[in-house]
Design a protein around this motif. Structure first.
Motif, mmCIF file in Angstrom:
data_model
loop_
_atom_site.group_PDB
_atom_site.id
_atom_site.type_symbol
_atom_site.label_atom_id
_atom_site.label_comp_id
_atom_site.label_asym_id
_atom_site.label_seq_id
_atom_site.Cartn_x
_atom_site.Cartn_y
_atom_site.Cartn_z
ATOM 1 N N ARG A 13 0.823 -1.209 0.000
ATOM 2 C CA ARG A 13 0.000 0.000 0.000
ATOM 3 C C ARG A 13 0.851 1.250 0.000
ATOM 4 N NH1 ARG A 13 -4.620 -2.753 3.198
ATOM 5 N NH2 ARG A 13 -5.218 -4.013 1.413
ATOM 6 N N TRP A 14 1.944 1.216 0.795
ATOM 7 C CA TRP A 14 2.835 2.388 0.815
ATOM 8 C C TRP A 14 3.496 2.582 -0.548
ATOM 9 C CZ3 TRP A 14 2.667 6.157 4.139
ATOM 10 C CH2 TRP A 14 2.130 5.916 5.414
ATOM 11 N N LEU A 16 2.195 1.770 -3.410
ATOM 12 C CA LEU A 16 1.162 2.304 -4.279
ATOM 13 C C LEU A 16 0.983 3.802 -4.042
ATOM 14 C CD1 LEU A 16 -0.919 1.494 -6.379
ATOM 15 C CD2 LEU A 16 -2.530 1.018 -4.539
ATOM 16 N N ALA A 17 0.948 4.180 -2.758
ATOM 17 C CA ALA A 17 0.811 5.589 -2.412
ATOM 18 C C ALA A 17 1.980 6.379 -2.989
ATOM 19 C CB ALA A 17 0.749 5.756 -0.899
ATOM 20 N N PHE A 20 1.537 6.811 -6.726
ATOM 21 C CA PHE A 20 0.513 7.805 -7.053
ATOM 22 C C PHE A 20 1.020 9.224 -6.815
ATOM 23 C CE2 PHE A 20 -3.210 4.846 -7.163
ATOM 24 C CZ PHE A 20 -3.807 5.403 -8.273
ATOM 25 N N PHE A 21 1.698 9.426 -5.663
ATOM 26 C CA PHE A 21 2.136 10.786 -5.356
ATOM 27 C C PHE A 21 3.265 11.229 -6.274
ATOM 28 C CE2 PHE A 21 -0.348 10.178 -1.536
ATOM 29 C CZ PHE A 21 -0.929 11.432 -1.412
ATOM 30 N N ALA A 24 1.495 12.165 -9.469
ATOM 31 C CA ALA A 24 0.749 13.402 -9.270
ATOM 32 C C ALA A 24 1.672 14.601 -9.250
ATOM 33 C CB ALA A 24 -0.051 13.324 -7.963
ATOM 34 N N LEU A 28 1.097 17.117 -12.143
ATOM 35 C CA LEU A 28 0.222 18.178 -11.651
ATOM 36 C C LEU A 28 0.962 19.279 -10.902
ATOM 37 C CD1 LEU A 28 -2.751 16.064 -10.286
ATOM 38 C CD2 LEU A 28 -2.801 17.625 -12.232
ATOM 39 N N ILE A 30 4.391 19.897 -10.279
ATOM 40 C CA ILE A 30 5.508 20.597 -10.928
ATOM 41 C C ILE A 30 5.010 21.587 -11.995
ATOM 42 C CG2 ILE A 30 7.573 20.297 -12.360
ATOM 43 C CD1 ILE A 30 8.284 17.872 -10.717
ATOM 44 N N PRO A 31 4.096 21.194 -12.885
ATOM 45 C CA PRO A 31 3.610 22.196 -13.839
ATOM 46 C C PRO A 31 3.017 23.427 -13.164
ATOM 47 C CG PRO A 31 2.897 20.010 -14.504
ATOM 48 C CD PRO A 31 3.541 19.858 -13.163
ATOM 49 N N LEU A 32 2.300 23.204 -12.048
ATOM 50 C CA LEU A 32 1.721 24.352 -11.361
ATOM 51 C C LEU A 32 2.804 25.265 -10.801
ATOM 52 C CD1 LEU A 32 -1.346 22.807 -9.482
ATOM 53 C CD2 LEU A 32 -1.361 24.610 -11.217
#
Lengths: 281, 298, 349
Positions: A13-14, A16-17, A20-21, A24, A28, A30-32
């Motif tokens: 689970r860790w 997977l987390a 995902f992060f 993201a 998401l 870095i572009p911001l």
């Protein structure tokens, strides 16, 4: 779905987390951050490769928002059009959405298809049709014309959200109110309207932000006299000439309402309103 | 008979009440549907008529297939259709694969799942022009990746304004994965746990469960999401107009040039009719598929 | 308080008649239950009384006045919904006061009556909570209080206890009955739970397929049902076919394969007629007593706590027999059973 997919237990689970992060942050966050940096670039120093961060930061580009007339004008234009479009959509969608949500209609499928059409149809096709129609009506390049075309694409979302909201009110509550002596007007005032208010608010917000962000129809019908923020952004991004720093400023201005929408959507909007808005085909 | 006698006043009263109810329906529907009829259906019909030479602006009106012949004869127009089909298909396939993975993984509980489920929806509400800018700052020749690679002497391929439309596809994928993921997650979380647990209990591995249970049961959502994305992307204007190469261009870009630069409404209408017809055919096929699936499940 | 009468109420949904010439009279202060399986038309009938559904045919009379054309909000009925239908945006006291506000009562009077109603259902102190902050049982009481506070002519219940767990259901059943008797309000109650119907009602109307097949006191419909479906729906029963051998002043003797059984002859039973008898498992006694006794063999035995349920075979006929207490009898054991002194004659399907 299966609760222990591929990786069993806590370490999986860790992992997977972590995955995902990582994704993201790359797609998401870095572009911001880079977008914000571009809006803060010092115009005297610039930001040229291979610098990973700008050599110096300043608020010059934000000040330009006030100094460069076209940015201020576009800002004013966007915030002039959005409330009008929202009001128009609300007025048109309330009765129609109510009918779709709460009444037994014979031609329901056809009506739903008609409402779905502007969501599915490519904007450029609508723009071509409306563009030529508005030239004849003298509405091209006018604020009224832009309000009318934006309403075409935003009204279906509003109707669907209003319909879903009204549909979501349990029939038992209406029956209970009638049974307790509520005649139609008090029924609407004391039961129906309080129950649908969050949905209607969300629909209005959705429409308002949709109007701020609408581009294709505004571009074709409004050019070159009605210039909203997205039209200006298109110009700065290379549609006319590339000015990345100004583009970054306009981007940030357009992102703020977007972020607000995200929060409101997560907190007050139920998933089904969103689904209704985005169109289950 | 007694009940026949009792039925008589009912027979005379019911149609009047039904007529009254229909009138209320029409009055309630009139504002919204009326608006769409005037400002969507009328212009759409005009586009179709104009594509056949009728309702021409600044030219004599007469029925003709000439505009379609012109589209087919012109390499730029022809290529724009092919190019649009290409990047629409590419975007749909890539987005579908990514969102299937994302939504399947989102069904698993993991630390920070709530934050991710909020974060991934951000692109959903980001205007496509903003998306174009954000992705541009990363993948362009002067973008962050290129800058990061430069000290190591590594080159970064041209992804923007390239003839394969990679930049276009990248931004469109960025924008469409969340839309698909929202739909697919909703469908997948709607599958009863009992069904997947039963499959596990019968000896299916996680991958087999995904392959043989989850995906087939999500098929209505998968087809709906794919169709939605394909049609949306096929007619996309802003991203191809900013990130596309000079040649070939997207069909929407060609249309906007015909309208804005040449005021050639006829040719734009012919292209628009082609786009609309293709969307309509896809929608029809989709409805047929759904109908058959529903019939099969019953 | 009022007398309620339904005359030939018919309602069709498409081609299905949800209510088929339903005629029922409910006396002033009476508690009538509409009992039947789901889809039998009991809820539709209740909604027709409330004016939430318009009947296709027939009349609803309140104190002799036809009200079927009155809209729901002018019916002076009050309904407790299965889902409770509490307004989620109103507090408990706002929910209870809703009907009074609709009647434009003064704020003082509303406050006083809401207070009384809260006391009646023992919810003082929860008046400012919202429905979502209450337990299921509390929500149910608010729904009851909201209905009675308007002092309706007829109180209507649509399966009000079906969303509660068994223990709570039993307690609230007693409370409901006590409340109704205290208020003396004419009540129509819909349920599919036969125990609930028997425990609560003055009379029970049994509905099947949109029709009222039988009306009677709980004792009547349970012990001497007239319709086979009633006997079947209200718990476990034994059916036994036989021929009428003698008829005398309201009673008759029926010759069955197991012997002579006396039955109630209220339905105009003729000599020589073939009839079906119905009697309850607890009416059959194990052992030899006065009456017709036969020997049989135990096929199955299930211990149910308060009674033991036996399936007994005798002369090719199987019977259900309940025995309270008593010795445990094993399957295969030969026993003697005594048939009941009187049974009911049931008709239909």
């Amino acid at each position: 779905m299966n609760r222990s997919w591929i990786m069993r237990g806590a370490p999986g689970r860790w992992m997977l987390a972590l995955g995902f992060f990582t994704v993201a942050s790359v797609v998401l966050i870095i572009p911001l951050i880079v977008g914000v940096l571009w809006s803060l670039v010092d115009p005297d120093a610039g930001w040229f490769p291979p610098a990973i961060v700008p050599p110096s930061l300043s608020l010059a580009n934000w000040r330009a928002m006030l100094a460069v007339p076209e940015i201020g004008q576009a800002f004013a234009m966007s915030f002039l059009i959005a409330p009008i479009v929202t009001a128009l959509c609300a007025a048109l969608a309330l009765p129609t959405g109510y009918a779709l949500g709460r009444r037994q209609l014979r031609a329901r499928r056809t009506i739903e298809l008609l409402v779905l059409a502007p969501i599915i149809l490519p904007g450029i096709v609508l723009a071509t049709g409306l563009g030529s129609m508005f030239i004849r009506l003298g509405l091209s390049h006018t604020v009224a014309g832009v309000v009318l075309v934006q309403t075409v694409v935003l009204l279906p979302f509003m109707i669907r959200i209003v319909a879903a909201t009204f549909e979501g009110v349990p029939q038992d509550l209406i029956d209970a109110a009638r049974n307790l002596g509520a005649s139609p007007w008090p029924l609407a005032r004391d039961v129906l309207i309080p129950l649908v208010r969050p949905g209607l608010f969300a629909g209005g917000l959705f429409t308002f932000i949709g109007s701020l962000e609408e581009f294709v129809l505004t571009f074709i019908v409004g050019m070159p006299y009605v210039q909203t923020l997205p039209v200006l952004l298109w110009a700065y991004l290379g549609g006319r000439s590339s000015i990345f720093t100004y583009a970054a400023v306009v981007t940030m201005v357009l992102l703020v309402p977007t972020i607000i929408l995200m929060f409101v959507a997560e907190r007050t909007l139920k998933q089904e309103y969103l689904a209704a808005g985005f169109g289950k085909v | 008979m007694a009940q026949a006698a009792a039925a008589i006043p009912q027979v005379t009263r019911a149609p009047a009440r039904r007529r009254h109810e229909s009138l209320v329906d029409v009055l309630l529907l009139a504002p919204g549907l009326g608006y769409l009829l005037v400002f969507m259906c009328v212009p759409l019909v005009q586009v179709v008529l104009r594509s056949f030479g009728l309702l021409a602006i600044g030219e004599p009106s007469q029925f003709t297939f000439g505009l379609y012949r012109e589209v087919l004869a012109n390499k730029i127009d022809r290529d724009s259709i092919v190019f649009s089909l290409y990047f629409a298909l590419g975007t749909t396939v890539i987005s579908l694969i990514l969102s299937l993975m994302t939504s399947a993984l989102l069904q698993v509980r993991f630390p920070g799942r709530f934050i991710i489920s909020v974060l991934y929806k951000i692109p959903l509400v980001v205007p496509s022009l903003v998306a174009a800018f954000l992705v541009l700052t990363i993948i362009d020749q002067g973008g962050i990746i290129a800058r990061a690679l430069q000290p190591y002497g590594l080159g970064w391929p041209e992804l923007v304004h390239d003839r394969y439309g990679l930049g276009i596809i990248l931004v469109l994928v960025w924008h469409n994965v969340p839309i698909m993921t929202v739909i697919l997650s909703a469908v997948m979380s709607g599958i009863p746990h009992d069904i997947t647990n039963a499959a596990r209990n019968l000896g299916a591995s996680p991958w087999q469960v995904f392959r043989n249970v989850t995906v087939p049961l999500s098929l209505p959502g998968i087809s709906a999401a794919s169709l939605l994305v394909f049609i949306g992307v096929f007619g996309a204007f802003s991203i191809p107009s900013l990130l596309g190469a000079a040649y070939p261009t997207a069909i929407a870009v060609v249309m906007s040039r015909e309208v804005l630069d040449r005021a050639n409404w006829g040719l734009a209408s012919a292209l628009g009719t082609i786009v609309t017809a293709l969307s309509a055919v896809l929608l029809y096929v989709y409805y047929r598929l759904i109908r058959r699936q529903e019939a099969a499940l019953r | 308080m009022a007398r309620l009468e339904l005359r030939d109420i018919t309602k069709r949904f498409g081609r299905v008649a949800a209510a088929d010439r339903v005629s029922v009279e409910v006396a002033d202060g009476e508690f009538l239950t509409l009992l039947g399986p789901s889809g039998c038309g009991k809820t539709t009938t209740l909604r027709i009384i409330a004016g939430l559904v318009d009947p296709d045919e027939g009349e609803v009379l309140l104190d002799g006045v036809a009200v079927q054309h009155l809209p729901a909000h002018r019916r002076q009925t009050a309904m407790v919904f299965q889902s409770y239908a509490l307004f989620p945006h109103m507090t408990v006291s706002e929910n209870i006061g809703f009907g009074l506000r609709m009647r434009a009562l003064s704020a003082d009077l509303i406050r006083q009556r809401v207070g009384e109603a809260l006391a009646l259902v023992e919810l003082e102190g929860l008046s400012d909570r919202y429905p979502r902050q209450l337990s299921g049982g509390q929500q149910q009481r608010v729904a009851v209080a909201r209905a009675i506070v308007t002092r309706p002519k007829v109180l209507l219940f649509d399966e009000p206890l079906s969303n509660l767990d068994a223990k709570l259901r039993e307690r609230l059943r007693l409370e409901l009955r006590a409340l109704q008797q205290r208020l003396g309000v004419t009540t129509v109650y819909v349920t599919h739970d036969q125990a609930e119907a028997l425990a609560l009602s003055d009379r029970v109307a049994v509905m099947f397929g949109g029709k009222v097949v039988e009306i009677g006191t709980p004792r009547q419909v349970y012990r001497t049902p007239r319709a086979r479906v009633t006997a079947e729906f209200l718990g476990v029963t034994n059916f036994l076919d036989g021929q009428v051998a003698a008829v005398a002043d309201g009673h008759c003797i029926v010759q069955t394969p197991l012997g002579m059984v006396e039955a109630d002859a209220g339905l105009g039973v003729r000599m020589g007629e073939v009839v079906t008898l119905s009697f309850r498992p607890e009416d059959v006694r194990i052992g030899r007593y006065e009456g017709t006794a036969v020997t049989g063999r135990v096929l199955h035995a299930s211990y149910l706590g308060s009674v033991t349920d036996y399936v007994v075979e005798s002369g090719g006929i199987t019977l259900r027999v309940h025995e309270a207490g008593g010795a445990a009898r094993a399957p295969g054991e030969e026993i003697t059973i005594t048939l009941p002194a009187t049974a009911a004659i049931v008709r239909g399907g």
